[in-house]
Design a protein around this motif. Structure first.
Motif, mmCIF file in Angstrom:
data_model
loop_
_atom_site.group_PDB
_atom_site.id
_atom_site.type_symbol
_atom_site.label_atom_id
_atom_site.label_comp_id
_atom_site.label_asym_id
_atom_site.label_seq_id
_atom_site.Cartn_x
_atom_site.Cartn_y
_atom_site.Cartn_z
ATOM 1 N N THR B 5 -4.561 -19.532 -20.852
ATOM 2 C CA THR B 5 -3.887 -20.660 -21.498
ATOM 3 C C THR B 5 -2.507 -20.238 -22.003
ATOM 4 O OG1 THR B 5 -6.087 -21.271 -22.260
ATOM 5 C CG2 THR B 5 -4.238 -22.526 -23.159
ATOM 6 N N PRO B 6 -1.486 -21.016 -21.643
ATOM 7 C CA PRO B 6 -0.113 -20.655 -22.043
ATOM 8 C C PRO B 6 0.215 -21.179 -23.445
ATOM 9 C CG PRO B 6 -0.077 -22.595 -20.625
ATOM 10 C CD PRO B 6 -1.526 -22.235 -20.816
ATOM 11 N N PHE B 7 -0.317 -20.501 -24.478
ATOM 12 C CA PHE B 7 -0.152 -21.003 -25.843
ATOM 13 C C PHE B 7 1.296 -20.976 -26.326
ATOM 14 C CE2 PHE B 7 -4.716 -19.703 -26.039
ATOM 15 C CZ PHE B 7 -5.215 -20.975 -26.253
ATOM 16 N N ALA B 8 1.575 -21.820 -27.292
ATOM 17 C CA ALA B 8 2.914 -21.888 -27.880
ATOM 18 C C ALA B 8 3.174 -20.660 -28.750
ATOM 19 C CB ALA B 8 3.048 -23.158 -28.720
ATOM 20 N N ASP B 9 4.448 -20.298 -28.851
ATOM 21 C CA ASP B 9 4.823 -19.120 -29.641
ATOM 22 C C ASP B 9 4.415 -19.240 -31.109
ATOM 23 O OD1 ASP B 9 6.004 -18.237 -27.316
ATOM 24 O OD2 ASP B 9 8.012 -18.943 -27.867
#
Lengths: 400, 400
Positions: B5-9
């Motif tokens: 999953t490309p989570f937010a910074d």
């Protein structure tokens, strides 16, 4: 000296919506409104909800009024899983979903959890206005995929995914707001295939899927994902009781892979701790009591009649001046002005003229994140009785 | 291949809390819990809330179950304004506040509206854990002002404001979680004076102010601001029904200057559209029925007795090994281990040993955004009956 509030930079990405301004005009006496985006409150099962609330207070007063788990009230999560299973998504366990404060909160949690400023997100053009604003507030750059009579154009979508490598793709495949479009089974399968092929997260927002008029629509992406290896790991599904039972409960849900669900739960803890347990326990008792099929049958029947009436009136009264696909479900007719015979061809101009004639609707341009089609309009047939629909369309024809 | 999953910074700034982990141990049979941060559900006015919900469904079924204004259900805004006036904040109109989904959402909206990554915010050390995490998620750098027996140290606060020029200062001046401290009238005035002098926004979070045991506490910052020119323009006040009526309703509110209120409303539109109208209409009817004074009198009496019992037991059983200011209200005793006579001096170590003895509480260190004091602990006296409090403290003494 007056105080200047030091607002956050993210507010520069959004503005108060044009539609909100239009809604201020709706107070004018005698206006027939096709402008709303909500169900008819005359159809609410007030006594069923009252019984459910009273039962919750009688049998579980503590759990109904106390703080609850951020993930949601467990009996409601189980009822929702059963509700999803009844619609073909049999692989969804209670632990695969969290309860959200309306499905709007699911969108907010997706934004918070996934979007860093500058990230790209693909949405339909047109799409739900509050989605556009919600994602922009987190700094998303929105890319739009066009929608036709068969739903989002999957051929275009695939090339956009390849080009932009978005954080996720947001779709309302079934009777979407505002387009009312129904995505075909073929395109649904294509969406899931490209999710796996391009390793891309897909968000399916499905608040309207239960509101079909004739045959049931094709299975949701969630239901289809069970038989496609890898698809469930790349799919988020948002649901809601707002359009079928009551928006005022603010009960929505989000089915997502465990890793994402855990982060969304953490973010929800700091957003509102949990969704009202009073509303959740009421919804759980309502679903458990088994009243939903009858409630759905009733709203489907009423909306189908109103949709048919509006479509017929539009064809009769506006003829070639308006173009639309007759909806098979949902709350909206999405139409395009043709300008035939020198009639009004701009949605915003027609909205103003229509108010003077005593009928309101929402122009379509604001529903586009990019490249608005100014000739479009959204007409809701949900809240006006059939006689008012006929009269409202006559007024619309006079304004056009 | 599994999906990453490309989570937010922004998720890099927060973590699942240590306290959440501790709560998993509470399921152990026979544990006496001083760990909770919630009111006693045995004190909820279930029948009063039932009557209010039924009245709302009878007299306003549409408004109770339909979508509502993002700002809040108007009759509830009016009732809340009246409730605030009854506590000395007579200058608050219904239009000066919005309803939020618990006061947790007010914190979230303040973060969303005001905090850009890197902005500084001053909070008390210690302060409410979910505030720390909520603001960090928006990228805030938190600065802490120490708290003593008279509330936040205003002398230190003024120099911190001058040095850091924070976006805002977040205070819980009355029986705060976790400190239980009561800020003196003198310091309250000093806070408002420095708000005006340094042109700084102050956020007063006040969920516990109604839970006083003897004399009423000094007026809230909001009540005091009316007589200090410029102060209201620089003050946000958050309130809640959670600690006095029911957390499960998720009804909180935020009083703020109009410009900030408008932006917070816009952000709320994209967070959850509005707070449950079902819960709001119920709360409005409850307040209108006039049951609140009796409800408050009851919870004050019960919590006062429990607080007194716990304070006495701690003095008797732990003597010089523990140091605390006896609370004049709220739900918590905030204490510090002295290590006297070689007894345990670390809050986290004691929490573990206490579980083995059959009593739970929350160590104090996580409540500090910076420079945690590892010797501190938070003991809630709210939910255990007096006999259990005596027994629980005896177990604590054995663990120490």
């Amino acid at each position: 000296m007056p105080f200047t509030t030091p607002f956050a930079d993210r507010l520069n990405h959004v503005e108060t919506s044009a539609i909100r301004e239009l809604f201020k005009l709706l107070g004018k006496p005698g206006i027939i409104s096709f402008a709303g985006g909500f169900p008819d409150s005359a159809l609410f099962d007030v006594e069923g909800i009252r019984a459910a609330a009273n039962e919750a207070l009688t049998h579980e007063p503590g759990a109904t009024l106390q703080y609850g788990a951020t993930e949601g009230y467990q009996p409601l999560r189980e009822q929702i899983a059963g509700f999803m299973a009844s619609k073909g998504a049999s692989g969804v366990a209670a632990s695969d979903l969290i309860v959200t404060t309306g499905s709007q909160q699911a969108l907010d949690l997706l934004g918070k959890t996934l979007i860093s400023p500058g990230d790209k997100v693909i949405v339909e053009g047109p799409t739900f206005l509050a989605t556009i604003q919600c994602f922009r507030l987190y700094g998303a750059e929105l890319i739009t995929v066009p929608v036709d009579g068969q739903g989002a154009r999957t051929d275009v979508l695939e090339s956009l995914i390849a080009e932009h490598k978005p954080k996720f793709v947001y779709l309302i495949p079934t009777f979407g707001n505002p387009s009312g479009a129904l995505m075909t089974l073929e395109r649904r399968k294509a969406v899931l295939e490209m999710a796996v092929r391009h390793d891309t997260l897909i968000v399916e927002d499905d608040p309207y899927g239960d509101l079909y008029f004739g045959e049931a629509p094709p299975p949701s992406l969630l239901a289809l994902a069970d038989s496609m290896p890898g698809a469930r790991d790349r799919l988020v599904h948002c649901g809601s009781l707002s359009k079928v039972l009551s928006p005022g409960l603010r009960v929505g849900w989000m089915v997502a892979p465990q890793e994402l669900l855990a982060k969304a739960t953490m973010c929800k803890q700091f957003s509102d701790a949990h969704t009202s347990t009073f509303a959740q326990a009421t919804a759980a008792r309502y679903l458990a009591a088994g009243g939903m099929p009858a409630t759905l049958a009733k709203v489907r029947r009423v909306y189908a009649e109103r949709a048919g009436t509006m479509a017929q009136a539009l064809r009769q009264q506006l003829g070639g001046a308006i173009d639309f696909v007759e909806p098979q479900g949902g709350l909206f007719i999405w139409a395009r002005l043709t300008g035939e015979g020198g009639r009004v061809a701009d949605g915003a101009a027609l909205a103003k003229a229509a108010i003077d004639q005593g009928v309101a609707f929402v122009p379509g341009a604001p529903f586009y994140a990019r490249q608005p089609d100014a000739a479009t309009l959204r007409l809701s047939f949900a809240t006006a009785p059939v006689e008012q629909i006929v009269e409202g369309v006559a007024r619309l024809a006079r304004a056009c």
